[in-house]
Design an enzyme around this catalytic site. Sequence first.
Site, short mmCIF file in Angstrom:
data_model
loop_
_atom_site.label_atom_id
_atom_site.label_comp_id
_atom_site.label_asym_id
_atom_site.label_seq_id
_atom_site.Cartn_x
_atom_site.Cartn_y
_atom_site.Cartn_z
CG ASN A 134 6.68 8.37 -7.51
OD1 ASN A 134 6.64 7.48 -6.71
ND2 ASN A 134 6.96 9.63 -7.19
CG HIS A 135 5.67 3.35 -7.82
ND1 HIS A 135 6.15 2.25 -8.49
CD2 HIS A 135 6.74 4.08 -7.47
CE1 HIS A 135 7.46 2.32 -8.52
NE2 HIS A 135 7.86 3.42 -7.91
CG ASN A 136 -2.09 5.49 -9.84
OD1 ASN A 136 -2.73 4.84 -9.00
ND2 ASN A 136 -2.67 6.38 -10.64
CB VAL A 164 4.21 6.66 -4.23
CG1 VAL A 164 5.29 7.45 -3.51
CG2 VAL A 164 4.14 5.24 -3.68
#
Lengths: 184, 155
Positions: free
Chosen positions: B97-99, B111
């Site tokens: 998801n977060h990058n 993440v």
Amino acid sequence: MEMKTLRHPQLDDPLQRALLREIESGLPLVARPYAEIGRRLGMSEAEVISRMRRLLASGVLKRLGIVVRHRKLGYLANAMVVWDVPDDQVDRIGRLLGRMPCVTLSYRRPRRLPDWPYNLFTMIHGQDREAVRAHVERLVRDFGLQDIPHEILFSRRSFRQRGARYFSLVSDNERNRDQTGRIR
Amino acid sequence: MNEDAPLTPEEYRLISQYQQGLPLEPHPFARMAEQLRTSEDWVIETLHRLQEEGVVSRIGPVVRPNSIGVSTLVAMRVPPERLEEVAELVNRHPEVNHNYEREHEYNLWFVVTAPDEAHLQRTLAAIREETGLPMLDLPMLEDYFIDLGFPLSWK
């Protein structure tokens, strides 16, 4: 394995899992969203509402509301600030930092020596880098963290920013085990 | 979407009041409208538009980490000339998801989330193999943060 993989007891109930799967990417923007979710799951509107109350009360959901993308709101600087805190102090300092308004995450994670000495991870947002640095300086001063090594990792680019989607990844087997009568 | 585009005062009020505590009753948007002294249609249309513009990611839940599935934070030390390529390889996995690119020797941080530990480890192994790069796997051990939404008020 050190990771905690607790599944909350609420989620032993297949209908609670089905409900979470239905809402995790957002509620439908219609006048009666809970009725709409209920329609998809074969539940009444009242049941959806009472189940969502339980998810919140039990702590499976931290909150229910509008989730913003901070970068679009002018908080252009976002720094991960990592700290190497002695193990016997990490709970106390983690909680202290986690309560500050400029801090939006405070997690303990493992060190990976010798490559990575830091065990406390905080996320600090500000309108620009100076604002973020000033927040960090104030935290160090206010909480007496001068002896605790830290680094500020500013973000340069976001390649992806979205909420975690747990259930869209669940295998078909798991989906078929759900007794909801509706498999998406 | 212009990143500097400010919200109107009405939009700002809507967002800052309802990052948590979305009404759990049959007509939640009507209730919000009542409290904000506006109309249900305005609330629904505004949320819809802010979502399309990307200011709002969703109106929905924030799930407590590790209460449903498992997740970890991964750090990689990527040669600068490979950063975009590697970020793209990483993003091909729906588990990511977060990058973010961060200014550090460890310059790529993302993440990874999965329904169970085996799935998570398979994903990490695949990313290691596809990128040919080692990684730091940094799962959350303790969450000290109580999420009340993004702090709009301390601007």
